[in-house]
Motif scaffolding. Structure first.
Motif, PDB file in Angstrom:
ATOM      1  N   ASP A 298       0.809  -1.217   0.000  1.00 21.45           N
ATOM      2  CA  ASP A 298       0.000   0.000   0.000  1.00 21.45           C
ATOM      3  C   ASP A 298       0.845   1.272   0.000  1.00 21.45           C
ATOM      4  O   ASP A 298       0.337   2.365   0.242  1.00 21.45           O
ATOM      5  N   ASP A 299       2.136   1.154  -0.271  1.00 32.43           N
ATOM      6  CA  ASP A 299       2.994   2.341  -0.339  1.00 32.43           C
ATOM      7  C   ASP A 299       2.499   3.302  -1.409  1.00 32.43           C
ATOM      8  O   ASP A 299       2.160   2.890  -2.530  1.00 32.43           O
ATOM      9  N   SER A 300       2.502   4.568  -1.073  1.00 35.35           N
ATOM     10  CA  SER A 300       2.244   5.593  -2.085  1.00 35.35           C
ATOM     11  C   SER A 300       3.536   5.842  -2.867  1.00 35.35           C
ATOM     12  O   SER A 300       4.621   5.414  -2.452  1.00 35.35           O
ATOM     13  N   SER A 301       3.432   6.548  -3.975  1.00 32.30           N
ATOM     14  CA  SER A 301       4.642   6.856  -4.736  1.00 32.30           C
ATOM     15  C   SER A 301       5.590   7.727  -3.913  1.00 32.30           C
ATOM     16  O   SER A 301       6.815   7.578  -3.990  1.00 32.30           O
ATOM     17  N   ASP A 302       5.038   8.621  -3.093  1.00 29.28           N
ATOM     18  CA  ASP A 302       5.873   9.451  -2.219  1.00 29.28           C
ATOM     19  C   ASP A 302       6.630   8.599  -1.207  1.00 29.28           C
ATOM     20  O   ASP A 302       7.817   8.847  -0.935  1.00 29.28           O
ATOM     21  N   GLU A 303       5.977   7.602  -0.650  1.00 30.74           N
ATOM     22  CA  GLU A 303       6.643   6.748   0.345  1.00 30.74           C
ATOM     23  C   GLU A 303       7.763   5.936  -0.292  1.00 30.74           C
ATOM     24  O   GLU A 303       8.823   5.746   0.314  1.00 30.74           O
ATOM     25  N   ARG A 304       7.544   5.470  -1.505  1.00 30.34           N
ATOM     26  CA  ARG A 304       8.611   4.728  -2.186  1.00 30.34           C
ATOM     27  C   ARG A 304       9.814   5.632  -2.449  1.00 30.34           C
ATOM     28  O   ARG A 304      10.964   5.222  -2.274  1.00 30.34           O
TER      29      ARG A 304
END
Length: 358
Positions: free
Chosen positions: A139-145
């Motif tokens: 469920d990672d967002s692109s920002d978290e990645r």
């Protein structure tokens, strides 16, 4: 938090903020101006930075960095604001800060002040990496990645965190062997961080993967080619510098590798030696874009023992195709060298002032 608007009708003006415990002079980051804060205002604001919006924190950092570089404010004000960002979670703020701390790391920090700087950077980035973890989540967002990669890079390269380097190397060795493949958004970062303390055996594995991937996987080839620059061992740094003008590296990739090497404190002297030795035969005959890129890279040679030689070299080789680029590189080098030397004298005291609070 509330906003108060003011129209400045003359060259000077004043505004009263009843009951204010802190203030930020560019609400919403909407104003096209820079803000110069005094020591007390920075101290008041440093403890409240998370009450600002991310775009406001970005503008504030950019302003204070620009003022410090222009000698319009002491470096200590910038350092104090950075100390207030411990545990920062916004991706854009972390990315901007990584670039600014990277410049300090490569051009300003001395061997004597390295431990204090490492500790300072570690305490800024470690909380967010601990919150994100090393492994991507479904469920990672692109920002978290992106943040995960930014934090690993900052901790491994700028904070020189041994545990981060070990884990990066463990994962990249598994990736090169029969272990799990690393997600593309992390593979480049882990290849870079994992290489830093690597030995000749790991270097050979990077070279092998680079060659194997040349036709089938351009991204994989690129990340391991770039990773050769990150090995810190003196023998391997020399091997990379000398290998740039051999069949190991394709002609179109040479300028980018030289730019990176000329900007790294552990590699710049070896890269500079090779550029001088190969200038007439290999650099001067590059296509205009590649040649200009190398000239731009020379503009990063800020240490006092290198800068005068680099400036003289560029002045002697201002052929029409690089004259404008060389002029810009000389001016940039002159300014950056002076800035780096001045900041090197200011940084230890600035870090000492915030040591107990970070």
């Amino acid at each position: 938090v509330r906003r108060q608007r003011m129209v400045l009708a003359g060259r000077e003006g004043s505004v009263t903020l009843p009951g204010a415990r802190w203030y930020f002079p560019n609400g919403g980051a909407a104003g096209f101006y820079r803000c110069a804060l005094d020591d007390r205002s920075v101290t008041l604001l440093a403890g409240e930075l998370q009450r600002l919006r991310p775009e406001e924190r970005l503008v504030l950092l950019d302003d204070q960095w620009a003022l410090a570089r222009a000698r319009r404010a002491p470096l200590a004000r910038f350092v104090e604001l950075v100390a207030g960002l411990r545990g920062e979670r916004d991706r854009a703020v972390l990315q901007l800060l990584s670039g600014l701390l990277g410049w300090l790391s490569e051009h300003v920090v001395t061997d004597e002040g390295r431990t204090a700087f490492d500790r300072f950077v570690d305490r800024i980035y470690r909380p967010e990496l601990e919150a994100l973890g090393w492994d991507p989540r479904p469920d990672d967002s692109s920002d978290e990645r992106e943040k995960r990669a930014i934090c690993i890079s900052a901790l491994g390269t700028k904070a020189r965190a041994e545990d981060v380097r070990r884990e990066a190397r463990r994962r990249i060795e598994a990736h090169l062997g029969s272990g799990p493949r690393i997600a593309p958004d992390l593979a480049g970062v882990l290849a870079a961080v994992g290489a830093i303390d690597g030995d000749s055996a790991l270097y050979e594995r990077y070279v092998a993967r680079m060659k194997e991937s040349a036709k089938a996987d351009a991204q994989e080839e690129s990340r391991f080619r770039s990773g050769l620059i990150d090995f810190a061992d003196d023998v391997l740094v020399r091997r990379t510098a000398e290998g740039i003008f051999t069949d190991l590296i394709r002609e179109q990739d040479r300028p980018l590798m030289l730019i990176r090497m000329l900007g790294l404190r552990r590699a710049r002297e070896q890269a500079w030696r090779v550029v001088r030795e190969k200038w007439d035969e290999r650099v001067a005959t590059m296509d205009p874009g590649g040649k200009q890129s190398v000239v731009t890279g020379i503009g990063q040679l800020t240490p006092r023992k290198l800068a005068p030689d680099a400036i003289a070299f560029l002045r002697d080789r201002q052929t029409p195709d690089i004259k404008e680029t060389a002029t810009q590189a000389i001016e940039r080098l002159r300014l950056d060298s002076a800035t780096a030397e001045r900041m090197a004298a200011e940084l230890p005291e600035a870090l000492e002032r915030v040591a107990e609070r970070v």
